[in-house]
Design an enzyme around this catalytic site. Structure first.
Site, short mmCIF file in Angstrom:
data_model
loop_
_atom_site.label_atom_id
_atom_site.label_comp_id
_atom_site.label_asym_id
_atom_site.label_seq_id
_atom_site.Cartn_x
_atom_site.Cartn_y
_atom_site.Cartn_z
CG LEU A 1 -16.52 -91.44 -83.38
CD1 LEU A 1 -16.37 -90.67 -84.44
CD2 LEU A 1 -17.21 -90.80 -81.99
CG ASP A 2 -21.56 -95.64 -80.74
OD1 ASP A 2 -20.63 -96.55 -80.07
OD2 ASP A 2 -22.52 -95.34 -79.80
CE LYS A 3 -22.52 -101.14 -89.37
NZ LYS A 3 -24.12 -101.38 -89.72
#
Ligand code: URA
Length: 232
Positions: free
Chosen positions: A102-104
């Site tokens: 998952l993106d930051k």
């Protein structure tokens, strides 16, 4: 661990089926036939064989985690905090790693495991595991953009996304279901349809959701059904 529990955990069958396998003298422990279902085995030292095949007794762990924003999906990162910083120490010792990314700045459901084959089977697009994301965005999604998302949108850099399910919730929010995990995929799909994502949260991966880990940062073991469900 009890022999019958070990074999059931390793998917040799239900407890009842495993009892029959043991009764039928199909199991050996360190070379000796074993017919006692409740015998305790040492998974670090005993060699357990069923029908001539050694049972892999390496303990495998499967967990789900509610990722907060602000953490990179990685085991280590030189510049940013990582999801592993948030796991209780006992999970770190298990050697689990994130399944996919998952993106930051994305929140939500993240699976972790030390079973690489299982993890890979979930992120491998051929398995078609649907992932549902809740998306808030600024701007307006055009009807044409929504239709392109449904049909399989072509992104500006030539990336072709497979058809997705998009379910409008409010003027500035939708749920999107995708079976892939391309770089910034949901953000780029929404961008290509006229919106700009302001909040993104993964709600489900296949049959697994955030139930039991509703609090951000919480973690729990997957059930046998959760784990086996991805093997079908
Ligand atoms: N799509 C994105 O754009 N970001 C994520 O973190 C997951 C899916």
């Amino acid at each position: 661990m009890r022999l019958d529990k070990l074999l059931a955990n390793k998917a040799y069958g239900s407890r009842k089926e495993v009892h029959q396998i043991i009764k039928d003298k199909r199991v050996t422990i360190n070379g000796e036939i074993c017919t006692k279902k409740d015998i305790h085995v040492n998974i670090d030292t005993d060699i357990i064989v069923v029908d001539g095949q050694v049972v892999n007794t390496t303990q495998q762990y499967y967990i789900k985690f509610h990722k907060p924003k602000g953490y990179v999906t990685a085991v280590e990162d030189a510049n940013h905090p990582v999801v592993m910083d948030l796991l209780p120490p006992e999970y770190l010792k298990m050697g689990v790693v994130p399944v996919g990314r998952l993106d930051k700045d994305t929140e939500g459901l993240l699976l972790l495991t030390n079973d690489g084959v299982w993890g890979h089977s979930i992120i491998n697009g051929n398995k078609h595991v649907p992932k549902v994301y809740y998306v808030e965005f600024e701007g307006e999604l055009s009807e044409e953009g929504i239709n392109r998302i449904k049909e399989g949108i072509l992104l500006g850099d030539g990336t072709h996304c497979k058809p997705a399910i998009i379910e409008p919730l409010t003027v500035h929010s939708v749920n999107i279901t995708i079976e892939e995990g391309k770089y910034h995929q949901v953000k780029r799909m929404i961008g290509a349809a006229g919106g700009s994502v302001t909040y993104l949260k993964r709600l489900t991966i296949g049959h697994v959701d955030l139930s039991g880990i509703e609090d951000i940062g919480s973690v729990m073991d997957l059930t046998i059904d959760d784990i086996e469900g991805f093997k079908k």
